[in-house]
Design an enzyme around this catalytic site. Structure first.
Site, PDB file in Angstrom:
ATOM      1  N   CYS A   1       0.825  -1.215   0.000  1.00  0.00           N
ATOM      2  CA  CYS A   1       0.000   0.000   0.000  1.00  0.00           C
ATOM      3  C   CYS A   1       0.856   1.260   0.000  1.00  0.00           C
ATOM      4  O   CYS A   1       0.661   2.160  -0.805  1.00  0.00           O
ATOM      5  CB  CYS A   1      -0.938  -0.009   1.209  1.00  0.00           C
ATOM      6  SG  CYS A   1      -1.922   1.483   1.312  1.00  0.00           S
TER       7      CYS A   1
ATOM      8  N   CYS B   1      -1.630   1.687  -3.044  1.00  0.00           N
ATOM      9  CA  CYS B   1      -2.601   2.772  -2.806  1.00  0.00           C
ATOM     10  C   CYS B   1      -2.009   4.174  -2.788  1.00  0.00           C
ATOM     11  O   CYS B   1      -2.515   5.079  -3.448  1.00  0.00           O
ATOM     12  CB  CYS B   1      -3.310   2.582  -1.464  1.00  0.00           C
ATOM     13  SG  CYS B   1      -3.448   0.915  -0.871  1.00  0.00           S
TER      14      CYS B   1
ATOM     15  N   LYS C   1      -0.073   5.308  -6.014  1.00  0.00           N
ATOM     16  CA  LYS C   1      -1.109   5.304  -7.070  1.00  0.00           C
ATOM     17  C   LYS C   1      -1.965   6.563  -6.985  1.00  0.00           C
ATOM     18  O   LYS C   1      -2.213   7.240  -7.961  1.00  0.00           O
ATOM     19  CB  LYS C   1      -1.953   4.038  -6.916  1.00  0.00           C
ATOM     20  CG  LYS C   1      -3.117   3.854  -7.848  1.00  0.00           C
ATOM     21  CD  LYS C   1      -4.401   4.513  -7.410  1.00  0.00           C
ATOM     22  CE  LYS C   1      -4.893   4.217  -6.041  1.00  0.00           C
ATOM     23  NZ  LYS C   1      -5.375   2.878  -5.811  1.00  0.00           N
TER      24      LYS C   1
ATOM     25  N   TYR D   1      -9.475  -3.390 -10.606  1.00  0.00           N
ATOM     26  CA  TYR D   1      -9.062  -2.132  -9.958  1.00  0.00           C
ATOM     27  C   TYR D   1      -7.814  -1.538 -10.620  1.00  0.00           C
ATOM     28  O   TYR D   1      -7.789  -0.373 -11.006  1.00  0.00           O
ATOM     29  CB  TYR D   1      -8.669  -2.410  -8.508  1.00  0.00           C
ATOM     30  CG  TYR D   1      -9.765  -2.523  -7.483  1.00  0.00           C
ATOM     31  CD1 TYR D   1     -10.494  -3.696  -7.333  1.00  0.00           C
ATOM     32  CD2 TYR D   1     -10.026  -1.478  -6.617  1.00  0.00           C
ATOM     33  CE1 TYR D   1     -11.458  -3.819  -6.339  1.00  0.00           C
ATOM     34  CE2 TYR D   1     -10.989  -1.587  -5.615  1.00  0.00           C
ATOM     35  CZ  TYR D   1     -11.707  -2.762  -5.481  1.00  0.00           C
ATOM     36  OH  TYR D   1     -12.649  -2.876  -4.500  1.00  0.00           O
TER      37      TYR D   1
ATOM     38  N   GLU E   1      -7.548   1.907 -12.930  1.00  0.00           N
ATOM     39  CA  GLU E   1      -6.864   3.040 -12.287  1.00  0.00           C
ATOM     40  C   GLU E   1      -5.692   3.510 -13.148  1.00  0.00           C
ATOM     41  O   GLU E   1      -5.517   4.708 -13.408  1.00  0.00           O
ATOM     42  CB  GLU E   1      -6.383   2.638 -10.887  1.00  0.00           C
ATOM     43  CG  GLU E   1      -7.553   2.450  -9.922  1.00  0.00           C
ATOM     44  CD  GLU E   1      -7.152   2.113  -8.492  1.00  0.00           C
ATOM     45  OE1 GLU E   1      -7.991   2.279  -7.605  1.00  0.00           O
ATOM     46  OE2 GLU E   1      -6.005   1.678  -8.250  1.00  0.00           O
TER      47      GLU E   1
ATOM     48  N   HIS F   1     -26.225  22.111   0.119  1.00  0.00           N
ATOM     49  CA  HIS F   1     -26.424  22.664  -1.217  1.00  0.00           C
ATOM     50  C   HIS F   1     -25.430  23.786  -1.498  1.00  0.00           C
ATOM     51  O   HIS F   1     -25.173  24.587  -0.614  1.00  0.00           O
ATOM     52  CB  HIS F   1     -27.855  23.212  -1.312  1.00  0.00           C
ATOM     53  CG  HIS F   1     -28.226  23.619  -2.688  1.00  0.00           C
ATOM     54  ND1 HIS F   1     -28.419  22.709  -3.707  1.00  0.00           N
ATOM     55  CD2 HIS F   1     -28.425  24.855  -3.217  1.00  0.00           C
ATOM     56  CE1 HIS F   1     -28.727  23.372  -4.824  1.00  0.00           C
ATOM     57  NE2 HIS F   1     -28.727  24.668  -4.545  1.00  0.00           N
TER      58      HIS F   1
ATOM     59  N   GLU G   1     -25.612  15.816  -2.110  1.00  0.00           N
ATOM     60  CA  GLU G   1     -27.017  15.988  -1.697  1.00  0.00           C
ATOM     61  C   GLU G   1     -27.963  15.124  -2.521  1.00  0.00           C
ATOM     62  O   GLU G   1     -29.080  14.835  -2.101  1.00  0.00           O
ATOM     63  CB  GLU G   1     -27.432  17.461  -1.738  1.00  0.00           C
ATOM     64  CG  GLU G   1     -27.515  18.038  -3.130  1.00  0.00           C
ATOM     65  CD  GLU G   1     -27.927  19.514  -3.147  1.00  0.00           C
ATOM     66  OE1 GLU G   1     -28.820  19.893  -2.379  1.00  0.00           O
ATOM     67  OE2 GLU G   1     -27.337  20.279  -3.937  1.00  0.00           O
TER      68      GLU G   1
END
Ligand code: NDP
Length: 456
Positions: free
Chosen positions: A40, A45, A48, A174, A178, A431, A436
């Site tokens: 990782c 991760c 990346k 994945y 990516e 908002h 939302e």
């Protein structure tokens, strides 16, 4: 050299387990022979995401004109990016090591290998331990095809000496999607070659369709339904041969065709630890292997191969063994994100998985994010809720779009707590945001699953 706990592997799972166990007062040893922080931090991760962000700056520079900023973009400096990335990764790997030191664990920069159920050879040192944790992680695999050695794997992608001009990526999981986004955003021509009709098998169908559309809009050439059967070298060029007789030319061929648990050369047979045909260490619901004093956590067990799952398991195991607070990590409603361009994030069941259990109400919305009404970039966001019709519990939340990973973390709490559609509806939105939309999905798009027809 006798320990209460010895941990094999200094990645996300192993470091957390060692650190927490040492904090509970156990005498802990930990061995890592490649890099602290594991996949990782070093080749996964973290770097990346930095590469993804590098691509985003390029797109923002283009998009800024829509807001009155006329930015002249020079060529991207790949080597400057990698140098900055390496500095940051070096810093993080150092922190991992320091955390272990600080917790009082004994650190071995060496490979550990079982010689018997309670004994290990750790870089030539004989070590014994009451309990042992296997946290050796996994590694990327190439397809077994002629010329496979001509292609790279994700480990290599973080150290390429220069940015390739044309990239052929094999697979559509994945890592494939990516890196397709990364290379395209940094200026390469990218082809994604995969055997499914749509990328990201296992994800919600609407997300997969929206992703294919988004990748097309980013200029990525998609080749669904294709099986690579070989790679040839023609000087520095590469040719990927496909099962249907076609071929794809590229400077770089990238295998993103899955990962395998790193269980070779650990002496698992000497320890009597059972391994499945996939190479994964077999465990029970308490993370215990076929040997009652040996445990396995994270990718080496090949279940849900995600860093936060590995870390949570390491922590839970240390608490259970030494903290007098036994607990287990639930693998239900684990949120996940794919840092494609734009990213995907999801928690809970896909429409297809939910429908297989019974009738579900589906709410979907697709819209142009506010920013792109001015930039003119052809980029849509998709948001979706999958709701159990009988209980009105939200079973799945899915999004493709900017900030989806940031938005999904909060929604995951709601799903873990068992929120219903009515709970979402009574929540006031913020908002103007994209988020939302998740609390203003009033009109049901369709009913699927079980007795769907009767319910309509
Ligand atoms: P995945 O398992 O996600 O995808 C593997 C891809 O390779 C699929 O498209 C698969 O096709 C294809 N493939 C496998 N075998 C063959 C074959 N024999 N011929 C043709 N195609 C083949 O693996 P990745 O390497 O992308 O990633 C490994 C894991 O690492 C992920 O599943 C995830 O758990 C983790 N990860 C998580 C990330 C995140 O959290 N953002 C980022 C990167 C990795 P098919 O679908 O047809 O099987």
């Amino acid at each position: 050299m006798h320990f209460d706990l010895f941990v094999i592997g200094g990645g996300s799972a192993g470091v957390r387990c060692a650190r927490i166990a040492a904090g509970h007062g156990a005498k802990v040893g930990i061995a890592e022979d490649r890099f602290w922080g594991g996949t990782c931090v070093n080749i996964g991760c973290v770097p990346k995401k930095l590469l993804v962000q590098a691509g985003e700056y390029g797109a923002w520079a283009d998009d800024a004109a829509g807001f009155g900023w006329h930015i002249r973009k020079g060529p991207h400096d790949w080597n400057a990016l990698l140098a900055a990335k390496d500095r940051e990764i070096g810093r993080l790997a150092g922190i991992y090591r320091k955390l272990l030191d600080g917790a009082g664990a004994t650190i071995f920069d060496a490979r550990a290998r079982f010689t018997a159920p309670h004994t290990l050879d750790v870089g030539g040192t004989h070590v014994t331990a009451e309990r042992i944790v296997i946290a050796a992680g996994g590694h990327p695999t190439r397809l077994d095809i002629p010329g496979a050695e001509l292609g790279i794997i994700s480990d290599d992608a973080f150290y390429l000496p220069k940015m390739p001009k044309r990239v052929a990526i094999l697979g559509s999981g994945y890592i494939a999607v990516e890196f397709a986004g990364i290379f395209a955003a940094l200026g390469a021509e990218v082809e994604l070659i995969y055997r499914q009709p749509l990328p990201l098998r296992g994800f919600d169908h609407d997300l997969r369709e929206a992703l294919a559309e988004a990748m097309g809009a980013q200029g990525i050439a998609l080749r669904p339904g294709c099986q690579p059967v070989g790679i040839e070298a023609h000087g520095a060029r590469r040719r990927v041969l496909l099962g249907d007789g076609h071929a794809v030319e590229a400077d770089l061929v990238f295998f993103a065709t899955g990962r395998r648990p790193a269980t070779e050369n650990l002496g698992l047979a000497e320890a009597g630890v059972a391994v499945a045909a996939s190479g994964a260490v077999t465990i029970d619901s308490h993370l215990r292997t076929s040997q009652p004093h040996i445990f396995a956590i994270g990718d080496v067990t090949d279940r849900l191969n995600l860093t936060p799952v590995a870390t949570a398991e390491g922590h839970a195991l240390a608490d259970s063994l030494f903290g007098r607070t036994p607990r287990r990590v639930s693998l239900e409603n684990v949120p996940t994100a794919v840092f494609s361009t734009p990213p995907i994030a999801t928690v809970g069941l896909s429409e297809e998985a939910a429908a297989a259990r019974g009738p579900v109400d589906v709410y979907v919305t697709k819209f142009t994010p506010m920013r792109h009404t001015l930039t003119g970039r052809a980029r849509k966001s998709l948001m979706k809720l999958v709701v159990d019709q009988a209980s009105q519990r939200v079973l799945g939340a899915h999004m493709l779009g900017e900030d989806s990973a940031e938005i999904m973390q909060g929604l995951a709490i709601a799903l873990v707590m068992g929120a219903t559609k009515a709970d979402f509806d009574r929540t006031i939105g913020i908002h103007p945001t994209a988020a939302e939309e998740f609390v203003t999905l009033r009109t049901r798009t369709r009913v699927v699953g079980g007795a769907a027809k009767a319910a309509e």
